[in-house]
Design a protein around this motif. Structure first.
Motif, PDB file in Angstrom:
ATOM      1  N   UNK A 159       0.778  -1.229   0.000  1.00 24.01           N
ATOM      2  CA  UNK A 159       0.000   0.000   0.000  1.00 24.01           C
ATOM      3  C   UNK A 159       0.814   1.285   0.000  1.00 24.01           C
ATOM      4  N   UNK A 160       2.136   1.200  -0.080  1.00 21.45           N
ATOM      5  CA  UNK A 160       2.918   2.428  -0.141  1.00 21.45           C
ATOM      6  C   UNK A 160       3.426   2.633  -1.557  1.00 21.45           C
TER       7      UNK A 160
ATOM      8  N   UNK B 135      -1.483  13.274  -1.779  1.00 16.58           N
ATOM      9  CA  UNK B 135      -0.735  13.616  -0.575  1.00 16.58           C
ATOM     10  C   UNK B 135       0.048  12.401  -0.099  1.00 16.58           C
ATOM     11  N   UNK B 136       1.086  12.640   0.665  1.00 16.97           N
ATOM     12  CA  UNK B 136       1.919  11.540   1.139  1.00 16.97           C
ATOM     13  C   UNK B 136       1.428  11.059   2.499  1.00 16.97           C
ATOM     14  N   UNK B 137       1.839   9.861   2.871  1.00 20.47           N
ATOM     15  CA  UNK B 137       1.499   9.314   4.179  1.00 20.47           C
ATOM     16  C   UNK B 137       2.397   9.941   5.237  1.00 20.47           C
ATOM     17  N   UNK B 138       1.913  10.004   6.459  1.00 14.03           N
ATOM     18  CA  UNK B 138       2.679  10.600   7.555  1.00 14.03           C
ATOM     19  C   UNK B 138       4.004   9.873   7.767  1.00 14.03           C
ATOM     20  N   UNK B 139       4.080   8.602   7.430  1.00 16.88           N
ATOM     21  CA  UNK B 139       5.304   7.825   7.647  1.00 16.88           C
ATOM     22  C   UNK B 139       6.314   7.977   6.511  1.00 16.88           C
ATOM     23  N   UNK B 140       5.900   8.587   5.399  1.00 14.15           N
ATOM     24  CA  UNK B 140       6.799   8.732   4.257  1.00 14.15           C
ATOM     25  C   UNK B 140       7.895   9.757   4.527  1.00 14.15           C
ATOM     26  N   UNK B 141       8.966   9.629   3.779  1.00 13.17           N
ATOM     27  CA  UNK B 141      10.090  10.556   3.856  1.00 13.17           C
ATOM     28  C   UNK B 141      10.159  11.295   2.527  1.00 13.17           C
TER      29      UNK B 141
ATOM     30  N   UNK C 189      17.444  24.954   0.322  1.00 15.55           N
ATOM     31  CA  UNK C 189      16.853  24.118   1.347  1.00 15.55           C
ATOM     32  C   UNK C 189      15.392  23.831   0.995  1.00 15.55           C
ATOM     33  N   UNK C 190      14.733  23.064   1.833  1.00 12.36           N
ATOM     34  CA  UNK C 190      13.320  22.736   1.625  1.00 12.36           C
ATOM     35  C   UNK C 190      12.678  22.361   2.941  1.00 12.36           C
ATOM     36  N   UNK C 191      11.373  22.451   2.967  1.00 14.41           N
ATOM     37  CA  UNK C 191      10.572  21.850   4.021  1.00 14.41           C
ATOM     38  C   UNK C 191       9.346  21.256   3.343  1.00 14.41           C
ATOM     39  N   UNK C 192       8.627  20.425   4.070  1.00 14.42           N
ATOM     40  CA  UNK C 192       7.485  19.765   3.440  1.00 14.42           C
ATOM     41  C   UNK C 192       6.392  19.469   4.446  1.00 14.42           C
ATOM     42  N   UNK C 193       5.201  19.309   3.904  1.00 16.72           N
ATOM     43  CA  UNK C 193       4.055  18.819   4.654  1.00 16.72           C
ATOM     44  C   UNK C 193       3.547  17.592   3.901  1.00 16.72           C
ATOM     45  N   UNK C 194       2.432  17.069   4.318  1.00 12.64           N
ATOM     46  CA  UNK C 194       1.846  15.934   3.597  1.00 12.64           C
ATOM     47  C   UNK C 194       1.282  16.365   2.253  1.00 12.64           C
ATOM     48  N   UNK C 195       1.182  17.690   2.013  1.00 11.02           N
ATOM     49  CA  UNK C 195       0.519  18.199   0.826  1.00 11.02           C
ATOM     50  C   UNK C 195       1.441  18.912  -0.155  1.00 11.02           C
TER      51      UNK C 195
ATOM     52  N   UNK D 217       9.687  10.767  -3.022  1.00  9.31           N
ATOM     53  CA  UNK D 217       8.850  10.320  -1.913  1.00  9.31           C
ATOM     54  C   UNK D 217       9.255   8.882  -1.608  1.00  9.31           C
ATOM     55  N   UNK D 218       9.792   8.673  -0.423  1.00 11.80           N
ATOM     56  CA  UNK D 218      10.257   7.348  -0.012  1.00 11.80           C
ATOM     57  C   UNK D 218       9.303   6.812   1.040  1.00 11.80           C
ATOM     58  N   UNK D 219       8.664   5.672   0.787  1.00  7.92           N
ATOM     59  CA  UNK D 219       7.783   5.098   1.800  1.00  7.92           C
ATOM     60  C   UNK D 219       8.544   4.846   3.097  1.00  7.92           C
ATOM     61  N   UNK D 220       7.897   5.091   4.224  1.00  6.39           N
ATOM     62  CA  UNK D 220       8.509   4.876   5.525  1.00  6.39           C
ATOM     63  C   UNK D 220       9.091   3.484   5.665  1.00  6.39           C
ATOM     64  N   UNK D 221       8.537   2.555   4.939  1.00 10.59           N
ATOM     65  CA  UNK D 221       8.993   1.171   4.915  1.00 10.59           C
ATOM     66  C   UNK D 221      10.472   1.062   4.551  1.00 10.59           C
ATOM     67  N   UNK D 222      10.969   1.941   3.662  1.00  8.55           N
ATOM     68  CA  UNK D 222      12.350   1.910   3.214  1.00  8.55           C
ATOM     69  C   UNK D 222      13.263   2.809   4.038  1.00  8.55           C
ATOM     70  N   UNK D 223      12.714   3.555   4.982  1.00  5.33           N
ATOM     71  CA  UNK D 223      13.429   4.686   5.567  1.00  5.33           C
ATOM     72  C   UNK D 223      14.797   4.367   6.142  1.00  5.33           C
ATOM     73  N   UNK D 224      15.031   3.187   6.679  1.00 13.70           N
ATOM     74  CA  UNK D 224      16.348   2.908   7.260  1.00 13.70           C
ATOM     75  C   UNK D 224      17.203   2.008   6.376  1.00 13.70           C
TER      76      UNK D 224
END
Length: 165
Positions: A31-32, A58-64, A97-103, A133-140
């Motif tokens: 689902x990611x 929009x991205x999921x809260x767990x995404x990077x 630089x950058x910053x981001x939200x879910x949107x 957009x990297x799914x939180x699943x891959x984050x580490x």
């Protein structure tokens, strides 16, 4: 006698079931969605040296969210650098630089040392970025500093990059 047989059945059942394991490393994720976008932006006083890029969906809260800036082209190959990136100029430090939200992702330039309005077009015009957009699943599991390693880990090629105006 019946209690002993029941006890033995339960005991052997526990031993048999103890060898059953669930492997948490089976890495199935249905689902990611990872995505890669490319945008080219101009910065100046009219946009406060920033540019907002809307994310759809929009991205999921767990995404990077990772952002790379096209730093150079070497032998026809693009050189992507993970942001933030600082450039040391005679006037002082300039930072992309950058910053981001879910949107959305906000790309911006900043300096504590000088007024950005003095910058030439090589620093402010036609700046190209890749938003990954990297799914939180891959984050580490990924070395984020290496754009090509990120793309390889996600199973992407240049054909997967979506250009946004």
């Amino acid at each position: 006698m019946m209690k002993k047989i029941t006890f033995l059945l339960v005991f052997f059942g526990m031993i048999a079931l103890q060898s059953c394991t669930i492997n948490a490393d089976d890495d199935v994720d249905n689902d990611t969605i990872s995505e890669v976008f490319e945008v080219t932006r101009n910065f100046g006083p009219q946009n406060n040296f920033s540019s907002l890029v809307s994310l759809n969906p929009q991205i999921f809260a767990s995404d990077v969210v990772l952002v790379y800036i096209l730093w150079d082209v070497d032998g026809g190959e693009p050189v992507w650098r993970l942001m933030p990136q600082t450039v040391q100029l005679m006037e002082g430090d300039l930072q992309y630089n950058y910053d981001f939200t879910r949107f959305d992702v906000n790309l911006f330039m900043s300096s504590l040392d000088f007024d950005l309005a003095i910058l030439g077009p090589q620093w402010t015009q036609n700046q190209t970025f890749r938003i990954v957009i990297v799914p939180g699943y891959f984050s580490n599991r990924i070395d984020y500093r290496d754009y090509n390693a990120v793309m390889t880990q996600l199973g992407y090629t240049e054909a997967n990059v979506k250009k946004i105006n």
